[in-house]
Design a protein around this motif. Structure first.
Motif, PDB file in Angstrom:
ATOM      1  N   ALA A 192     -16.833 -42.275 -17.484  1.00 54.41           N
ATOM      2  CA  ALA A 192     -17.501 -41.083 -17.940  1.00 54.41           C
ATOM      3  C   ALA A 192     -17.969 -40.086 -16.764  1.00 54.41           C
ATOM      4  N   LEU A 193     -18.681 -40.890 -15.743  1.00 50.15           N
ATOM      5  CA  LEU A 193     -18.988 -40.299 -14.488  1.00 50.15           C
ATOM      6  C   LEU A 193     -18.091 -39.713 -13.843  1.00 50.15           C
ATOM      7  N   ARG A 194     -16.867 -40.327 -13.573  1.00 49.76           N
ATOM      8  CA  ARG A 194     -15.830 -39.600 -12.974  1.00 49.76           C
ATOM      9  C   ARG A 194     -15.301 -38.370 -13.683  1.00 49.76           C
ATOM     10  N   TYR A 195     -15.149 -38.623 -15.092  1.00 49.43           N
ATOM     11  CA  TYR A 195     -14.664 -37.240 -15.730  1.00 49.43           C
ATOM     12  C   TYR A 195     -15.654 -36.097 -15.546  1.00 49.43           C
ATOM     13  N   LEU A 196     -16.755 -36.374 -15.555  1.00 47.43           N
ATOM     14  CA  LEU A 196     -17.920 -35.350 -15.634  1.00 47.43           C
ATOM     15  C   LEU A 196     -17.883 -34.615 -14.287  1.00 47.43           C
ATOM     16  N   SER A 197     -17.461 -35.445 -13.214  1.00 46.10           N
ATOM     17  CA  SER A 197     -17.671 -34.912 -11.835  1.00 46.10           C
ATOM     18  C   SER A 197     -16.420 -34.010 -11.741  1.00 46.10           C
ATOM     19  N   LEU A 198     -15.263 -34.445 -12.137  1.00 46.91           N
ATOM     20  CA  LEU A 198     -14.190 -33.753 -11.844  1.00 46.91           C
ATOM     21  C   LEU A 198     -14.231 -32.441 -12.933  1.00 46.91           C
ATOM     22  N   GLU A 199     -14.918 -32.332 -14.171  1.00 43.68           N
ATOM     23  CA  GLU A 199     -15.175 -31.264 -14.982  1.00 43.68           C
ATOM     24  C   GLU A 199     -15.946 -30.356 -14.333  1.00 43.68           C
ATOM     25  N   VAL A 238     -23.206 -29.998  -5.976  1.00 40.36           N
ATOM     26  CA  VAL A 238     -24.097 -28.947  -6.716  1.00 40.36           C
ATOM     27  C   VAL A 238     -24.732 -27.986  -5.754  1.00 40.36           C
ATOM     28  N   ALA A 239     -25.183 -28.506  -4.467  1.00 36.86           N
ATOM     29  CA  ALA A 239     -25.526 -27.357  -3.636  1.00 36.86           C
ATOM     30  C   ALA A 239     -24.414 -26.484  -3.198  1.00 36.86           C
ATOM     31  N   THR A 240     -23.276 -27.000  -3.191  1.00 35.66           N
ATOM     32  CA  THR A 240     -22.165 -25.978  -2.690  1.00 35.66           C
ATOM     33  C   THR A 240     -21.619 -25.083  -3.751  1.00 35.66           C
ATOM     34  N   ARG A 241     -21.675 -25.770  -5.096  1.00 40.78           N
ATOM     35  CA  ARG A 241     -21.447 -24.747  -6.273  1.00 40.78           C
ATOM     36  C   ARG A 241     -22.766 -23.683  -6.414  1.00 40.78           C
ATOM     37  N   ALA A 242     -23.856 -23.866  -5.644  1.00 38.45           N
ATOM     38  CA  ALA A 242     -24.872 -22.987  -5.956  1.00 38.45           C
ATOM     39  C   ALA A 242     -24.719 -21.848  -4.830  1.00 38.45           C
ATOM     40  N   LEU A 243     -23.922 -22.061  -3.666  1.00 45.86           N
ATOM     41  CA  LEU A 243     -23.687 -21.210  -2.611  1.00 45.86           C
ATOM     42  C   LEU A 243     -22.587 -20.069  -3.306  1.00 45.86           C
ATOM     43  N   PRO A 244     -22.504 -18.665  -2.606  1.00 46.54           N
ATOM     44  CA  PRO A 244     -21.708 -17.636  -2.955  1.00 46.54           C
ATOM     45  C   PRO A 244     -20.233 -18.122  -2.735  1.00 46.54           C
ATOM     46  N   GLU A 245     -19.410 -17.822  -3.797  1.00 46.97           N
ATOM     47  CA  GLU A 245     -18.148 -18.510  -3.752  1.00 46.97           C
ATOM     48  C   GLU A 245     -17.304 -17.567  -2.699  1.00 46.97           C
ATOM     49  N   ASP A 246     -16.511 -18.344  -1.832  1.00 51.18           N
ATOM     50  CA  ASP A 246     -15.804 -17.903  -0.627  1.00 51.18           C
ATOM     51  C   ASP A 246     -14.880 -18.952  -0.434  1.00 51.18           C
ATOM     52  N   PRO A 247     -13.974 -18.888   0.295  1.00 51.19           N
ATOM     53  CA  PRO A 247     -12.682 -19.782   0.714  1.00 51.19           C
ATOM     54  C   PRO A 247     -13.346 -21.069   1.160  1.00 51.19           C
ATOM     55  N   ALA A 248     -14.497 -20.754   2.007  1.00 52.00           N
ATOM     56  CA  ALA A 248     -15.049 -22.110   2.927  1.00 52.00           C
ATOM     57  C   ALA A 248     -15.374 -22.837   1.437  1.00 52.00           C
ATOM     58  N   THR A 249     -16.552 -22.485   0.760  1.00 53.21           N
ATOM     59  CA  THR A 249     -17.242 -23.270   0.014  1.00 53.21           C
ATOM     60  C   THR A 249     -16.208 -23.859  -1.215  1.00 53.21           C
ATOM     61  N   ILE A 250     -15.220 -23.117  -1.582  1.00 53.65           N
ATOM     62  CA  ILE A 250     -14.231 -23.711  -2.502  1.00 53.65           C
ATOM     63  C   ILE A 250     -13.593 -24.885  -1.982  1.00 53.65           C
ATOM     64  N   GLU A 251     -13.105 -24.636  -0.572  1.00 51.58           N
ATOM     65  CA  GLU A 251     -12.472 -25.985  -0.022  1.00 51.58           C
ATOM     66  C   GLU A 251     -13.463 -27.156   0.052  1.00 51.58           C
ATOM     67  N   LEU A 252     -15.011 -26.505   0.367  1.00 53.55           N
ATOM     68  CA  LEU A 252     -15.704 -27.932   0.450  1.00 53.55           C
ATOM     69  C   LEU A 252     -15.771 -28.384  -0.882  1.00 53.55           C
ATOM     70  N   ALA A 253     -16.052 -27.527  -1.746  1.00 49.71           N
ATOM     71  CA  ALA A 253     -16.241 -28.157  -3.378  1.00 49.71           C
ATOM     72  C   ALA A 253     -14.988 -29.054  -3.612  1.00 49.71           C
ATOM     73  N   SER A 254     -13.730 -28.461  -3.236  1.00 47.73           N
ATOM     74  CA  SER A 254     -12.686 -29.298  -3.607  1.00 47.73           C
ATOM     75  C   SER A 254     -12.581 -30.642  -2.833  1.00 47.73           C
ATOM     76  N   ARG A 255     -12.938 -30.891  -1.508  1.00 51.31           N
ATOM     77  CA  ARG A 255     -13.032 -32.022  -0.757  1.00 51.31           C
ATOM     78  C   ARG A 255     -14.087 -33.031  -1.227  1.00 51.31           C
ATOM     79  N   LEU A 256     -15.221 -32.482  -1.842  1.00 53.72           N
ATOM     80  CA  LEU A 256     -16.410 -33.265  -2.199  1.00 53.72           C
ATOM     81  C   LEU A 256     -15.873 -33.602  -3.688  1.00 53.72           C
ATOM     82  N   THR A 257     -15.266 -33.018  -4.572  1.00 53.84           N
ATOM     83  CA  THR A 257     -14.559 -33.346  -5.651  1.00 53.84           C
ATOM     84  C   THR A 257     -13.794 -34.497  -5.433  1.00 53.84           C
ATOM     85  N   GLY A 258     -12.831 -34.439  -4.612  1.00 52.49           N
ATOM     86  CA  GLY A 258     -12.019 -35.373  -4.120  1.00 52.49           C
ATOM     87  C   GLY A 258     -12.560 -36.699  -3.792  1.00 52.49           C
ATOM     88  N   GLN A 259     -13.463 -36.404  -2.820  1.00 52.04           N
ATOM     89  CA  GLN A 259     -14.335 -37.757  -2.328  1.00 52.04           C
ATOM     90  C   GLN A 259     -14.896 -38.387  -3.562  1.00 52.04           C
TER      91      GLN A 259
END
Length: 836
Positions: free
Chosen positions: A51-58, A115-136
């Protein structure tokens, strides 16, 4: 030692053995319970991690507060489970728990960063960082799932080991009981049978008058005393007359004692047989997963081995006033018909035996001939006399009754009644587990179907996204074929009739492929409503379809020794219908393929056209039919054959052929009719409505004349397309300079300018590595704004539809290019340049 003392010692020893075995069974039961608790805790950890993995991906996809709150709750529950790790104490569990805790802490930190990254303004860098964090987070939670599954597997092995120990203890107990019975038998033989046999011989000898006979049995037990008394008696008989009556009485008493001991031994053997029968039934029941087979095994075993003359199992629902017969024994079927107790029959609950049984009590009627309640009287009418009813009880709730009866009165012993009570408990437990298993299977099947549907939808979406790239590659591959074919048809006047016919078939096939590729985007994009319908000659179209599919219905079957006859029933002077010729041809091709597959042993393939309408006046419909004399379809297959992904061909079929035909019918506002019967062939009928008079006239033929010779730069990274395009342009008298790639084209254009050699126009491909067609067009316009640029690409129609025409491009041509369109584009660019 006296026999009574020996028996007491054996009893004491048996009690000690029973106590030891009971302690061992209690210990193994506790171990099983501990392992089950450990298995449950491991499953809770695994569910929490999943459940934790599914919620993290969602949360990585949608940063919603609800998902964040659910993640925190799951994280807290998982933390509590990992901190209370006392349940896991086996080898390897500590390492898994430590790994889970460490990975859990790392996942918490990564999620906080997400969570901190998602709170930042959305730009390509933050989207890439969020994607990598989600993958990790996904990879670490996957590692946690692996550790949790390791815990679950070890706990399951622990449960199996504990159960094995428990089974071993039960088997050891049975062996000890058997050993005690054998020991008792041997003791009885040595202590009683042999001395008694000797005593019988002595009695007969003395009774015959031989008073000098001596037993000479000097044991220190009761039989030794009896032998001494017998010898003393014979000694006294020598001295005085002995009464034969007294001797006969002693003999009778001794015989009575022997009979009592034999009866006791028979009871022990009967009890042991019932225990073995209970074990066999329990093992057989445990191997089955449906309630009816469990009931059948129990009833058959009772009929064969107890045995009984009538046996059935009835089901009961709380609050109901009747029982329902669920299962009747094979040998009891005839008697069940006589007493109206066949399967699914309802039995009212009376106020005597049945009412007590559904309250959870075992009911035994020694002679039902003397009972005046309805249910016993019903059984007595069938000749039955004794009756035992055992409730099927689970968690203090009765859900059924085990009914057994015999033809003789007073034929059930107390041991058999106790056996039936114990058996009913085992059957009730097994039936309850079967119901739980069925509910679990149903839930799993529903989940599997939901997952299958979701996966199918995701596949379609991914296929739609891939369609554009696939279309580009296919268009690139068929472009040289299209150009060469049109050029040969136009320039080679000396072609034979057969060669020209083959080239025309190739040209039509290429046009159909191009149209099919253009429709591939319909997997994820709406079809354009402004597609132009043209007049289609159905008779000519049927001939084209027969030519295109000839290899499938003629050549390939003949290689297997199968003959398929082609029959044409084409109505002369058939009015033209309005539609898209390539789509209708593709649909008819699919129908021909299906007809061939339906005739594995050969047959007749019929292509038929006809018009329908009023008796007087112009026809209003055109019917196009494809029929076969093959295996046909049953009603269920005929009803479902148009559904996407439904196929009867197994691994060979995709289930999309008839679905594509249905899609074409819907787009043309037509309808499809299916006439089929099992073993009588199938006829697929496409009904097209004819337009009103004067509507849908054929557009005027387009004619594009060759332009004056031009100096043209072509830019493409595909050498086959480059060569074909160059050949076609040079055959029209143009001078062509070819560049292999975008940067090479820019360099050639710049070098030509430096030399004072200009290009009249530039033709460039869109999709090229490093420097694509847009950048080439921008560079050309930057160096020479007046030079027209034609963009030649496999995405041409999509670009024109989506209004994505680059600013520096004058014309867009779709691959595969047609000579007419290419010449029209050249003429238009020259005209625009002259006017500018």
């Amino acid at each position: 030692m006296k026999i009574a003392t020996r028996l007491k010692l054996i009893g004491l020893f048996s009690a000690i053995v029973v106590a030891i075995v009971g302690a061992v069974l209690f210990s193994t039961t506790q171990q099983v319970r501990q392992e089950l608790n450990k298995n449950q805790a491991a499953d809770e950890v695994l569910n929490a991690v999943t459940a934790l993995r599914y919620l993290s991906l969602e949360y990585g996809l949608r940063s919603e507060q609800r998902i964040f709150a659910q993640w925190r709750l799951r994280s807290a529950s998982l933390g509590v489970l990992l901190d209370s790790g006392t349940t896991f104490s086996g080898p390897g569990d500590d390492a898994n728990i430590a790994s889970l805790r460490a990975t859990f802490a790392s996942v918490g930190k990564l999620f906080s960063l997400l969570v901190a990254t998602r709170a930042l303004p959305e730009d390509p860098a933050t989207i890439e960082l969020a994607s990598r964090l989600t993958g990790q987070i996904s990879s670490k939670t996957q590692a946690m799932i692996s550790d949790a599954m390791g815990l679950s597997e070890r706990s399951r092995q622990g449960v199996l080991a504990a159960q094995q120990r428990e089974i071993s203890a039960v088997m050891a107990f049975g062996a000890i009981v058997l050993f005690m019975i054998l020991a008792s038998t041997m003791l009885t033989f040595r202590s009683l049978v042999r001395p008694l046999e000797r005593l019988r011989e002595g009695t007969q000898t003395v009774g015959a008058g031989d008073l000098d006979f001596k037993l000479d049995w000097h044991s220190h037990d009761e039989l030794g005393e009896l032998a001494s008394a017998f010898d003393g008696m014979t000694e006294k008989l020598k001295q005085s007359t002995v009464s034969r009556i007294e001797l006969s009485g002693a003999n009778i008493a001794l015989q009575s004692e022997i009979v009592e001991r034999e009866l006791a031994e028979k009871k022990v053997h009967a009890q042991l047989e019932r225990l073995n029968l209970l074990q066999q039934i329990t093992r057989s029941v445990g191997e089955r997963q449906d309630m009816r087979s469990i009931f059948q095994v129990v009833i058959r075993s009772l009929e064969d081995q107890l045995p009984v003359d009538f046996c059935c199992i009835c089901l009961y629902e709380q609050g109901q006033a009747a029982l329902q017969v669920s299962c009747v024994g094979l040998r009891s079927a005839a008697l069940a018909q006589d007493v109206a107790m066949s399967e699914h029959a309802h039995i009212p609950i009376d106020q005597n035996g049945l009412s007590r049984c559904v309250r959870g009590k075992l009911v035994y009627e020694p002679d039902i001939g003397d009972v005046h309640f309805p249910f016993p009287r019903r059984l007595a009418a069938g000749g039955l006399r004794s009756l035992v009813m055992a409730p099927l009880l689970v968690e203090s709730t009765v859900f059924g009754v085990l009914v057994t009866a015999r033809l003789s009165p007073n034929s059930f012993s107390s041991g058999e009644c106790e056996f039936l009570r114990q058996l009913s408990e085992h059957v009730a437990l097994a039936a309850n587990q079967t119901q739980l298993y069925g509910a679990l299977q149903l839930a799993y099947e529903e989940m599997r179907q939901s997952q299958k549907s979701a996966v199918q939808q995701e596949r379609l979406r991914a296929l739609g996204q891939m369609a554009s790239g696939i279309a580009h590659d296919i268009n690139n591959a068929i472009s040289p074929v299209a150009l060469y074919t049109e050029s040969l048809l136009e320039t080679e006047a000396g072609l034979s009739t057969n060669a020209r016919s083959c080239l025309e078939i190739i040209k039509r096939a290429i046009d159909d492929v191009a149209a099919t590729v253009a429709r591939m985007r319909e997997f994820y994009r709406q079809r354009e409503s402004q597609v132009q319908l043209v007049q289609v000659d159905a008779n000519r179209l049927m001939q084209h379809v027969a030519d295109l599919t000839r290899a499938r219905w003629s050549d390939m079957p003949q290689q297997r020794g199968i003959v398929i006859q082609m029959r044409y029933e084409l109505e002369p002077d058939l009015p033209p219908l309005m539609g898209i010729e390539s789509e209708i041809r593709e649909a008819l091709t699919n129908l021909v393929f299906n007809a061939v597959d339906a005739m594995p042993e050969g047959g007749t393939l019929t292509l038929r056209t006809r018009s329908l309408g009023p008796v007087s006046g112009a026809p209003s419909q055109v019917h196009v039919e494809v029929g076969d004399s093959g295996v046909g379809m049953d009603e269920d297959t005929r009803r479902r054959c148009l559904e996407p992904f439904f196929t009867t061909k197994g691994e060979r079929g995709t289930g999309l052929g008839l679905a594509m035909v249905y899609g074409m019918i819907e787009r043309h506002g037509a309808r499809i009719e299916i006439d089929s019967a099992k073993g009588q062939g199938t006829t697929m009928r496409l009904a097209f409505d004819l337009p009103a008079a004067g509507a849908g006239a054929a557009p005027p033929a387009r004619v594009a004349h060759k332009t004056a010779p031009l100096r043209i730069l072509t830019v493409d990274d595909d050498p086959l397309v480059q060569k074909a395009l160059r050949m076609v342009l040079e055959s029209d008298g143009h001078t062509v300079v070819a560049a292999d790639g975008g940067q090479a084209g820019i360099d050639l254009f710049h070098a030509a300018q430096l030399r004072g050699e200009t290009f009249t126009l530039v033709i460039t491909d869109l999709g090229m590595p490093y420097v694509d067609g847009r950048r080439v067009a921008s560079a050309i316009k930057a160096m020479s704004p007046a030079t027209p640029v034609i963009l030649l690409t496999g995405w041409g129609q999509r670009i024109a539809t989506e209004d994505d025409l680059p600013a520096d491009v004058n014309r867009v041509l779709s691959k595969p290019p047609k000579l007419l369109e290419l010449r029209e584009a050249l003429a238009a660019c020259v005209h625009d340049r002259e006017n500018a």
